[in-house]
Design a protein around this motif. Structure first.
Motif, PDB file in Angstrom:
ATOM      1  N   THR A 152       0.818  -1.224   0.000  1.00  0.00           N
ATOM      2  CA  THR A 152       0.000   0.000   0.000  1.00  0.00           C
ATOM      3  C   THR A 152       0.851   1.273   0.000  1.00  0.00           C
ATOM      4  OG1 THR A 152      -0.147   0.255   2.426  1.00  0.00           O
ATOM      5  CG2 THR A 152      -1.720  -1.237   1.367  1.00  0.00           C
ATOM      6  N   ARG A 153       2.135   1.134   0.183  1.00  0.00           N
ATOM      7  CA  ARG A 153       2.981   2.311   0.383  1.00  0.00           C
ATOM      8  C   ARG A 153       2.990   3.277  -0.807  1.00  0.00           C
ATOM      9  NH1 ARG A 153       8.937   1.637   3.186  1.00  0.00           N
ATOM     10  NH2 ARG A 153       8.877   3.533   4.456  1.00  0.00           N
ATOM     11  N   PRO A 154       3.140   2.801  -2.036  1.00  0.00           N
ATOM     12  CA  PRO A 154       3.144   3.758  -3.154  1.00  0.00           C
ATOM     13  C   PRO A 154       1.854   4.573  -3.232  1.00  0.00           C
ATOM     14  CG  PRO A 154       3.948   1.624  -3.876  1.00  0.00           C
ATOM     15  CD  PRO A 154       3.387   1.427  -2.507  1.00  0.00           C
ATOM     16  N   MET A 155       0.719   3.907  -3.123  1.00  0.00           N
ATOM     17  CA  MET A 155      -0.550   4.616  -3.225  1.00  0.00           C
ATOM     18  C   MET A 155      -0.742   5.560  -2.040  1.00  0.00           C
ATOM     19  SD  MET A 155      -4.307   2.956  -3.926  1.00  0.00           S
ATOM     20  CE  MET A 155      -3.651   2.121  -5.371  1.00  0.00           C
ATOM     21  N   ARG A 156      -0.281   5.143  -0.875  1.00  0.00           N
ATOM     22  CA  ARG A 156      -0.461   5.950   0.334  1.00  0.00           C
ATOM     23  C   ARG A 156       0.374   7.226   0.309  1.00  0.00           C
ATOM     24  NH1 ARG A 156       1.117   2.222   3.798  1.00  0.00           N
ATOM     25  NH2 ARG A 156       3.120   3.108   4.407  1.00  0.00           N
ATOM     26  N   LEU A 157       1.575   7.155  -0.285  1.00  0.00           N
ATOM     27  CA  LEU A 157       2.513   8.266  -0.179  1.00  0.00           C
ATOM     28  C   LEU A 157       2.709   9.064  -1.458  1.00  0.00           C
ATOM     29  CD1 LEU A 157       5.361   6.696   1.999  1.00  0.00           C
ATOM     30  CD2 LEU A 157       3.516   8.198   2.714  1.00  0.00           C
ATOM     31  N   ALA A 158       2.299   8.524  -2.602  1.00  0.00           N
ATOM     32  CA  ALA A 158       2.641   9.145  -3.885  1.00  0.00           C
ATOM     33  C   ALA A 158       2.253  10.611  -3.954  1.00  0.00           C
ATOM     34  CB  ALA A 158       1.995   8.372  -5.028  1.00  0.00           C
ATOM     35  N   ARG A 159       1.088  10.965  -3.453  1.00  0.00           N
ATOM     36  CA  ARG A 159       0.621  12.349  -3.593  1.00  0.00           C
ATOM     37  C   ARG A 159       1.415  13.330  -2.725  1.00  0.00           C
ATOM     38  NH1 ARG A 159      -3.434  10.912   0.324  1.00  0.00           N
ATOM     39  NH2 ARG A 159      -3.751  11.890   1.868  1.00  0.00           N
ATOM     40  N   HIS A 160       2.187  12.791  -1.783  1.00  0.00           N
ATOM     41  CA  HIS A 160       2.971  13.650  -0.904  1.00  0.00           C
ATOM     42  C   HIS A 160       4.409  13.825  -1.385  1.00  0.00           C
ATOM     43  CE1 HIS A 160      -0.281  13.533   1.975  1.00  0.00           C
ATOM     44  NE2 HIS A 160      -0.248  12.206   2.006  1.00  0.00           N
ATOM     45  N   LEU A 161       4.783  13.144  -2.461  1.00  0.00           N
ATOM     46  CA  LEU A 161       6.169  13.113  -2.910  1.00  0.00           C
ATOM     47  C   LEU A 161       6.336  13.812  -4.256  1.00  0.00           C
ATOM     48  CD1 LEU A 161       6.920   9.416  -1.944  1.00  0.00           C
ATOM     49  CD2 LEU A 161       7.726  11.454  -0.776  1.00  0.00           C
ATOM     50  N   PRO A 162       7.561  14.224  -4.597  1.00  0.00           N
ATOM     51  CA  PRO A 162       7.792  14.845  -5.903  1.00  0.00           C
ATOM     52  C   PRO A 162       7.371  13.915  -7.038  1.00  0.00           C
ATOM     53  CG  PRO A 162       9.711  15.096  -4.473  1.00  0.00           C
ATOM     54  CD  PRO A 162       8.785  14.157  -3.771  1.00  0.00           C
ATOM     55  N   ALA A 163       6.950  14.506  -8.143  1.00  0.00           N
ATOM     56  CA  ALA A 163       6.412  13.720  -9.257  1.00  0.00           C
ATOM     57  C   ALA A 163       7.411  12.692  -9.788  1.00  0.00           C
ATOM     58  CB  ALA A 163       5.968  14.652 -10.382  1.00  0.00           C
ATOM     59  N   GLY A 164       8.690  12.987  -9.735  1.00  0.00           N
ATOM     60  CA  GLY A 164       9.682  12.071 -10.292  1.00  0.00           C
ATOM     61  C   GLY A 164      10.167  11.008  -9.340  1.00  0.00           C
ATOM     62  N   PHE A 165       9.700  11.010  -8.087  1.00  0.00           N
ATOM     63  CA  PHE A 165      10.167  10.018  -7.122  1.00  0.00           C
ATOM     64  C   PHE A 165       9.594   8.651  -7.480  1.00  0.00           C
ATOM     65  CE2 PHE A 165      10.367   7.717  -3.120  1.00  0.00           C
ATOM     66  CZ  PHE A 165      11.592   8.093  -2.616  1.00  0.00           C
ATOM     67  N   ARG A 166      10.437   7.616  -7.400  1.00  0.00           N
ATOM     68  CA  ARG A 166      10.036   6.282  -7.831  1.00  0.00           C
ATOM     69  C   ARG A 166      10.029   5.292  -6.660  1.00  0.00           C
ATOM     70  NH1 ARG A 166       8.065   8.612 -11.413  1.00  0.00           N
ATOM     71  NH2 ARG A 166       8.755   8.700 -13.577  1.00  0.00           N
ATOM     72  N   PHE A 167       8.966   4.471  -6.615  1.00  0.00           N
ATOM     73  CA  PHE A 167       8.834   3.395  -5.643  1.00  0.00           C
ATOM     74  C   PHE A 167       9.077   2.062  -6.342  1.00  0.00           C
ATOM     75  CE2 PHE A 167       6.178   6.566  -3.522  1.00  0.00           C
ATOM     76  CZ  PHE A 167       6.483   6.380  -2.185  1.00  0.00           C
ATOM     77  N   LEU A 168      10.106   1.328  -5.931  1.00  0.00           N
ATOM     78  CA  LEU A 168      10.344  -0.013  -6.460  1.00  0.00           C
ATOM     79  C   LEU A 168      10.321  -1.024  -5.323  1.00  0.00           C
ATOM     80  CD1 LEU A 168      11.431   1.798  -8.857  1.00  0.00           C
ATOM     81  CD2 LEU A 168      12.880  -0.145  -9.424  1.00  0.00           C
ATOM     82  N   SER A 169       9.607  -2.110  -5.531  1.00  0.00           N
ATOM     83  CA  SER A 169       9.574  -3.171  -4.538  1.00  0.00           C
ATOM     84  C   SER A 169      10.964  -3.790  -4.389  1.00  0.00           C
ATOM     85  CB  SER A 169       8.581  -4.252  -4.978  1.00  0.00           C
ATOM     86  OG  SER A 169       8.702  -5.402  -4.158  1.00  0.00           O
TER      87      SER A 169
END
Length: 305
Positions: free
Chosen positions: A175-192
């Motif tokens: 759930t972490r990407p969906m939970r945090l994406a809107r709070h982070l810069p547009a170019g920040f990437r979440f990889l498992s």
């Protein structure tokens, strides 16, 4: 021409092992061949001198040699992410600087293990590394190895600096990407950082996975990612499930199982460096059975040959 990490830190990226020869020296010829295999598969980047690379057993000179070899082999065709793995901040800084001098495109810094720093300590640790190098920094959160996780609040404070471009998330919290994406810069990437939950992580908004199984089946991993992005979740889920027995073997005895699997494919020796020892015969048989379970559909090049 500079290409921002947001353009290439995505999809499946293999965490490459470090091959050793019978004399316990780094086998650069085998390592170069592993790099070339990933380039041929079209994956966007490689990770070296990190978890699967047995980084904690490599000397700084060996790490620099591995990174330079990777950079020389890839010649800009893919990006090289170099681990700066240490629970001593000063040593992590030294490794990051050596990686930059060796030509790496980014460094990956992990939450310090064993020390169990408080969140303020993690914040200071990562900021010190970022301040010591001009390279973009990818954070690595892997609570199973460090005991203390990188808190969401600490991550949000870190990304106030654009030096931090992504997270290798080994928490298995899909759930972490969906939970945090809107709070982070547009170019920040979440990889498992966890192959077992990698599909779910990407399907729930993640940008890819730093993967051990991608060393073995890079073409298949690229297909899974492409199908998720195309909305073909049922097909991607089916392929991921077929890989689960192999993923289970790799996760139980990393990186010894990965090295044995690659040796079955004739790609490198199964030799590890103490305190990691080669895979036990019973575990070897499990890997072989996992291969056999997917050989009927030729999901991995070389299996069943």
């Amino acid at each position: 021409m500079f290409t921002p990490p947001s353009a290439w830190f995505t999809g499946f990226i293999p965490d490459l092992p470090t091959p050793f020869d019978a004399a316990d020296a780094v086998d650069l010829t085998a390592f170069a061949a592993l790099c070339e295999r990933q380039i041929a598969a079209g994956l966007p980047a490689i990770v070296v001198c990190e978890t699967a690379g047995e980084a904690s057993t490599l000397s700084p000179a060996e790490q620099e040699l591995v990174i330079r070899t990777a950079v020389d082999v890839v010649r800009g065709r893919v990006r090289v992410i170099a681990g700066a793995v240490s629970n001593a901040t000063s040593h992590a800084i030294e490794l990051a600087r050596r990686a930059e001098d060796a030509g790496a495109d980014a460094v990956m810094a992990v939450v310090p293990a064993y020390n169990k720093p408080m969140q303020e300590g993690m914040l200071a640790h990562f900021r010190a590394i970022a301040g010591a190098t001009g390279l973009p920094v990818i954070l690595h959160d892997v609570p199973s190895r460090t005991l203390r996780p990188l808190a969401d609040e600490t991550l949000l404070r870190l990304v106030e600096s654009r030096s931090f471009v992504g997270l290798r998330d080994g928490s298995a919290d899909v759930t972490r990407p969906m939970r945090l994406a809107r709070h982070l810069p547009a170019g920040f990437r979440f990889l498992s950082g966890d192959d077992a939950t990698g599909f779910a992580y990407i399907a729930d908004g993640g940008d890819g996975a730093i993967s051990e199984v991608a060393n073995i089946a890079p073409d298949l991993c690229r297909t899974i990612f492409s199908q998720v992005r195309q909305g073909r979740l049922q097909s991607a889920r089916y392929l991921h499930r077929r890989l689960m027995p192999l993923i289970g073997c790799l996760s139980r005895e990393s990186p010894a199982a990965l090295k044995f699997a690659l040796s079955v494919l004739g790609l490198t020796s199964a030799t590890t460096r103490l305190p990691i020892v080669p895979l036990r015969p019973a575990a070897q048989r499990e890997v072989v059975r996992a291969f056999a379970a997917i050989a009927d559909e030729e999901l991995i090049d070389g299996v069943g040959a």
